[in-house]
Design a protein around this motif. Structure first.
Motif, PDB file in Angstrom:
ATOM      1  N   MET A  42       0.848  -1.174   0.000  1.00 15.13           N
ATOM      2  CA  MET A  42       0.000   0.000   0.000  1.00 15.13           C
ATOM      3  C   MET A  42       0.898   1.243   0.000  1.00 15.13           C
ATOM      4  SD  MET A  42      -2.883   1.217   2.727  1.00 15.13           S
ATOM      5  CE  MET A  42      -4.039  -0.027   2.308  1.00 15.13           C
ATOM      6  N   SER A  43       0.526   2.229  -0.812  1.00 18.73           N
ATOM      7  CA  SER A  43       1.345   3.440  -0.913  1.00 18.73           C
ATOM      8  C   SER A  43       1.072   4.354   0.279  1.00 18.73           C
ATOM      9  CB  SER A  43       1.042   4.167  -2.221  1.00 18.73           C
ATOM     10  OG  SER A  43      -0.255   4.735  -2.157  1.00 18.73           O
ATOM     11  N   GLU A  44       1.892   5.395   0.384  1.00 18.95           N
ATOM     12  CA  GLU A  44       1.725   6.359   1.475  1.00 18.95           C
ATOM     13  C   GLU A  44       0.407   7.124   1.327  1.00 18.95           C
ATOM     14  OE1 GLU A  44       3.682   6.641   4.144  1.00 18.95           O
ATOM     15  OE2 GLU A  44       4.825   4.954   3.325  1.00 18.95           O
TER      16      GLU A  44
ATOM     17  N   GLY B 164      -2.325   5.942   0.065  1.00 21.33           N
ATOM     18  CA  GLY B 164      -3.383   5.019   0.491  1.00 21.33           C
ATOM     19  C   GLY B 164      -3.545   5.035   1.998  1.00 21.33           C
ATOM     20  N   LYS B 165      -2.423   5.095   2.715  1.00 21.72           N
ATOM     21  CA  LYS B 165      -2.497   5.172   4.185  1.00 21.72           C
ATOM     22  C   LYS B 165      -3.178   6.465   4.632  1.00 21.72           C
ATOM     23  CE  LYS B 165       1.686   2.450   4.808  1.00 21.72           C
ATOM     24  NZ  LYS B 165       3.100   2.473   5.201  1.00 21.72           N
TER      25      LYS B 165
END
Length: 194
Positions: A1-3, A5-6
């Protein structure tokens, strides 16, 4: 998961938690408004008169000064943690002197601002004497007084509650022998030859 997405999950969770809290509050809280509960709250005092009044501008000035100094204090805390860190000071001894000088400059600017506000009188709740504005003009004061005493240029009309009817002069109607003048003069541009 990308930053990103977080961050999206964090925002969605925040909105859901706030929404659920408001929904649960709506279900559980009693709803029985009374005229006493619907009055405006004035720090526990009985409200008197209309709430649409003009506030003293001193409230805003003092609130802004407080906010300014309160926010500036937030900048001192990180400086104190960095300045108090012995590992950073040991690694580069000049860093400690630099941060100390920087903080003295910062606090000096704050103190200068406080002295300016104090001297200007914005911290006094009630000013001792009103300050009348002065303008450097070359017109003597006696000329103003002479103009104020002169009443030939204007006349004060007494106040009446009746509406004043203004009569406009009636112009002669246009006849066949006297054509009406146009309201504007039409101008046409000649097309440029190509």
């Amino acid at each position: 998961m990308s930053e990103f997405g977080k961050i999206l999950i964090f925002l969605i969770t925040g909105f859901l938690l706030v929404g659920i809290t408001l929904f649960v509050n709506r279900l559980i809280a009693p709803h029985n408004p009374t005229p006493e509960k619907l009055t405006s709250y004035e720090c526990g005092e009985e409200p008197e008169g209309n709430s649409w009044i003009q506030f003293n501008p001193k409230f805003y000035v003092i609130a802004l000064v407080f906010l300014l100094f309160d926010v500036e204090m937030v900048f001192i805390f990180p400086w104190a943690t960095v300045f108090g860190n012995h590992e950073i000071i040991k690694a580069t001894p000049t860093w400690g002197w630099f941060s100390l000088a920087e903080m003295f400059i910062f606090i000096g600017i704050l103190i200068l601002g406080l002295v300016y506000v104090w001297v200007k009188g914005d911290l006094d709740w009630i000013k001792a004497k009103p300050i009348t504005p002065t303008v450097d003009t070359k017109i003597p004061q006696s000329l103003y007084q002479k103009l104020n005493l002169q009443q030939s240029g204007y006349q004060v009309k007494p106040f009446t509650m009746e509406a004043e009817i203004v009569k406009e002069p009636v112009s002669a109607p246009a006849t066949a022998t006297q054509p009406r003048k146009p309201m504007f003069k039409a101008t046409f541009k000649k097309p440029e030859n190509e």
